[in-house]
Structure formats: structure tokens, C-alpha cells
Scaffold this active site. Sequence first.
Site, PDB file in Angstrom:
ATOM      1  N   GLU A 148       0.841  -1.414  -0.338  1.00  0.00           N
ATOM      2  CA  GLU A 148       0.027  -0.022   0.614  1.00  0.00           C
ATOM      3  C   GLU A 148       0.683   1.213  -0.028  1.00  0.00           C
ATOM      4  O   GLU A 148       0.117   2.096   1.187  1.00  0.00           O
ATOM      5  CB  GLU A 148      -0.687  -0.201   1.385  1.00  0.00           C
ATOM      6  N   GLU A 304      -6.089  -8.129  -0.466  1.00  0.00           N
ATOM      7  CA  GLU A 304      -7.068  -7.930   0.480  1.00  0.00           C
ATOM      8  C   GLU A 304      -8.464  -7.573   0.016  1.00  0.00           C
ATOM      9  O   GLU A 304      -9.088  -6.181  -0.339  1.00  0.00           O
ATOM     10  CB  GLU A 304      -7.279  -6.988   1.302  1.00  0.00           C
TER      11      GLU A 304
END
Length: 665
Positions: A148, A304
Site C-alpha cells: 500500500e 485484500e
Amino acid sequence: MTLNRPVQMGVDYYPEHWPPAMWEQDARLMAESGVRIVRVGEFAWSRMEPSDGKFDWTWLDEALNTLHRHGLQVVIGTPTMTPPRWLTEKCPDILPVLPNGQINHEGVRGHRCYNSPSMRTYSARIVQKLTERYGQHPAVIGWQTDNEFSFTDCQCDACADAFREWVRSRYDTLEQLNEAWGTVVWSGEYNDWEQVTPPYGGSPFQNPSLLLDYTRFQSDSIAAFQQIQIALIRRNCPGHAVTHNFHTYPQKADQYSIGRELDFASFDYYPNPSPGKTETSPYSGALSLDLTRGIKRRNFWIMEQLSGPPGCWFPMWRAPQPGFLRAHSWQAIARGADAVVHFRWRSAVAGAEQFWHGLIDHSNVPGRRFREFQQLCAEVNRLGERLQGSTLQHQVAILHSHDQLNALHIQKQAEGLDYYENIKVWHRTLTQLGIGADVIHEAESLDGYSVVIAPHLYLLDQDSAERLQSFAAAGGTLVLTHRSGVKNNSNICTMSPLPGLLSTCAGVRVIEYDPLGSDSATILGDQGERYSASQWADVLELDTAEAIAVYADQFYAKTAAVTRNRWGQGNVYYMATQPEQAYLSQLLRSIAEEHGLSEVQSLPQGVQMTTRTGPGGTFRFILNLSPESAVVDLGAEALSALDASRLGPKLELPPYGVEIIEVRP
């Protein structure tokens, strides 16, 4: 390369969090449940390298071997988002210096400066060791870089030096730099390269050209940091795919530049199940998924996926209702995901994310959500091979740019005028009409599209203007909005009537504007219908364009609010204001009918429809992403690809209901 595999399901797993005795039973249950992919490793640097230069692979060897014995494929995340304490103690230059001068200390994650020489050196070493050891492991199929990526807004000495070199490579002389940034204002002119620094203090009132270039520099810094890892993976793991898990749009970081060297993009998808979000979250999610597909203009992965109520950075959300997890996983697949990996296998019992719930709760007893996940895995595994190689094919594109987003963030134009939120409205309107759209970078080729929506081209150069003009002249429909052509790419205002370089093809000139903000104006459609408008109002003088909506009030009443101009073989629309969605729906429906776009219909609230086409056939996904039942008119009977049952022509979908139809010629 791409992973040309059947569409598959996966889980994120942290073997270092659990006793080794649990790994075998976890892997067995994963395989029995239909899991095919497992991501590991992205936060485990301190276990891989417990002290400087002392590596321990015993635990990871055993974990990977256990997963492999059960037929599970593995993606390894490089652990560079969490440098261990021994490293930050040895090399404190790794820790970012925030705009307020404070240090971003250890204890959370993301505590690393992308330009720190120490961080780059030690990151390269751990990735080198990882890829050497596991490049030939039979379970490993790919790699996720870091985790991320986002701006740290670091202003340390290393960033200052790197930014100075970045500026020197972009502007050959100080004279060019001073001209490009307009530094004569407030006596900001540079007469020595050493004076070029980050925007210390982070004040939003500093030179907007400097602030915009610093965002570009930060994205380039992330890309350069990542490229060190990609080069090592490519060298040591030929044949393995490389991805990165982007998250939480909008982001200031430029996903297009960061994604350039990846094989495919990934996204971390957490749709909000709280009742107050169920009307908006599915549409925001649809845009996020389409944007991720647009990073590489190819299918992507979800690395995710929501598995239970999140809670860490905020109080816990509501529990997903029955069907929610299944429906939103299918939504991701319907919009181009070739793998959906759920975060996480089991809720953590320690650490900050204890209440970011996984598929299995702290009790370690599989419950309702886990059973829903098993059903989802079974469905995906039945259809996975038939979906292999299938893609979405659209005639509509929405243009998107981080430069536009950042420039409009640096100098907010009016209360409520938000670049990404307005893109959401355009995308939501198309989605509710059943019209598929690609979300692509504004510099991408427009070949193959019939309609291009270009919101807020605030920064505009000659090449971009000519490309858009050529698209319309060749028969395309181009939709432009207010706040277009305001500045050049250096964030300097242009001295010409707006929309600047696009004024001729739009057939209009802005003679004045009114920043409405949260106030409203009324516009009249071409049949006299009344609509509300807000945020902004350009007052137009028409050259060759015709008005298709006019203002009904304000001092510019009876002047054009929306125009259409014939340009070559196509049309250019100009939105002088931000009308309510009802007007955009009417406008886009008429444009779609002009181009003969298929599947033009109004879908019930929360229902979304997309189509994937490939070697295994054409599949239409019809998803009810709302907590209320819905009825969809299929127009004719159809056959379910999920269970071979006959459907329709009126398809009744329960809350969070899913149907997939194979479309036959």
C-alpha cells in the site's frame, strides 16, 4: 508477464503470528474450502532478518512447504513497509521527517523514507535474499512489492537532495525554473540550486507550482524505490509475476507511474457494510475497481478483500450482512479481478489490527462468514476456468489524472468542488444506466472509444488538447466540464478565455464565472425540465455551440449552462456547471442512444451489471449490492451459469443476490 490462470480465490496468511502446530490444520482447511492462493510475508522482516545480516528462513521454509503440500500457490510480499527496530536504530535516516519537523517513529508501519540511502540498501538486501531463496520454490508464483504505497511527505535531508536533483533534471537552468514556477511572486526567485528545497512546513499557501512538482517527485521516488525490488525479482525469479496492492482512492500518489513496471495491478477492497453506506459504497467501490483495471488497462487482482467488520484506525464497522461478502467478491470479478484474496484468514489476537476481522474470528471456530466464503470459493472454482482470459470491453472512457487531483487539492476552487467526487458522480450515473466504462489516465490512447468524459482538465497542454480534438473530429463524443484549460502543466494560469486550448472545439468562451460552492442555481433542460446545479457556474459566450440547457436564475439567467458543438464528425459537450445527477442521467442516456450503446437501461438502486468476454464465452454479471430485494428485466429468459437454472425474463434478486448469465450468440 501476466498470470494467465483461471479466476481463483485466496487468503492473506501470517504464519509468523501463529504456532507452527496450527499451520498444517490451517493449510488443510484452506485447501478443503477451495482456496488456491495465499499471500504471506509482507510484514515479517524482523522474523526473516532478526538482526543485521543474520537471516532465519527456517520458519518460512516450513510454512511454504506446508502450503505447497496442500496444493496452495503463494505470493510473497516484500517486507519493506516495516523495517525492523534494529535497522532503524542503526540507520535513523530511514525514518521520515514530517512537514512539522517531527519524526515518523516506529510502532505503526510505513516508517521509511523512500529516498533514504540506508533504506534502499537494506531493502535491496532483504529482497535479494528472499528472491534467491524462494525464486525456485514450487509453491511461489509471484511477488507483491511492499504494501500500500502512499506519500510520507518526508522532508529529510535525503529527500531535499533528491528533490534538488529531480528539479535540476527537469529544468536545465535556474532561469527556466524561475519562469516555470513563477517565483517572481513574493520574491521567491532562486539564484542558487542549493536554495531549492522541499516545501518545508507543508504550508498549503506556498508556491502552487512547487507544491505540485513535489507531489510528482514523491510519486517518482516511490517508483524508483519499487524499481530496485522489481529488478531483483525479475533477475532472480524469471517467470514470476510482480504486482503491488494499491488502496483507498483517491490517493495523492500516482498509481500510473508506480504501476508502470508491474505485470498487473492489485487493489485492497474494503466496501463499507454499515447501513448508512449501502447506497453509496457499492458505486464508490465500482469506481475503485474500474480505476484499478485502468492502471495497466488489463485485469487485476484483489489482494485484500473484506472478510468481516474492520476496526483499527477507526471504531469497528457493522458486521457484513449475509451475502455481503459473496456479492462484493463477485463484484470485483465482474469488473476484471482474476483473483480475490481475502484479508485475512484469521483475526489477529495481538497487535493494532486485532479487530480488523478475518474469515475466522478469535474463537478459531469457523462461523457464518466462513461458510459464505466456502460457498463463494466453490462457485468461483466451478466457473474459474471458463472465465480465464475474459475481459471487459467498453466504448465509454472517463479520464483521470493525479496531476489534476493534486493541483485542485493544492488550490481548492470552490466549496464542494472536488475532482474525485465529481468523477464518482459521472461513473455512478453510467453504472446506474447499465453502461460500462473504463477509467483511464488522461494521456492514454482513446482508440476504440465512442464517448470520452473528461472532468476538470484544470491542467492542459497542447498535446492533450489536440488528442481530444482529434478524437471528437473522428466521430467521437467528448464531454468537457468547467475548470478546464485553467492552467498549464506547471500550475501557471493561462492568459486566454477558458476553456483555453479547448475553447474552439467546444465552441464557447467563458466570459465570467461564479464559484457557487454549496449554494445552488437552477438550470432548464431542452424540454423545460428544472434541475439543481451547484459548485460552479461559468458564464458563456457561444461561438459555434448551441445551448441544450440554460440557467433559470442568478444574474446570468437565460445564458447557456450546457452546450453541444459539432466538431468534425463528432460532438463536444461543455458543462458550465455541476448539475444534479438526474440531469446527467438524461444527458448520458441520450448520448448512449446516439452511439447505439447496448445494455442501456435504468437499473434498480444498488444493482450493477457488467460483462466479461473471453475464450470461454461471454458472461453477464447481475449483482444486487443492496440490503433490499430487486427485480431486473432481462428482456428474455436466460440460463444461470451458477447452477444451470432457467431465469427471467423478470429476475428477482434477494438482498446481496448474485446471478451470472452466459450470453450466447
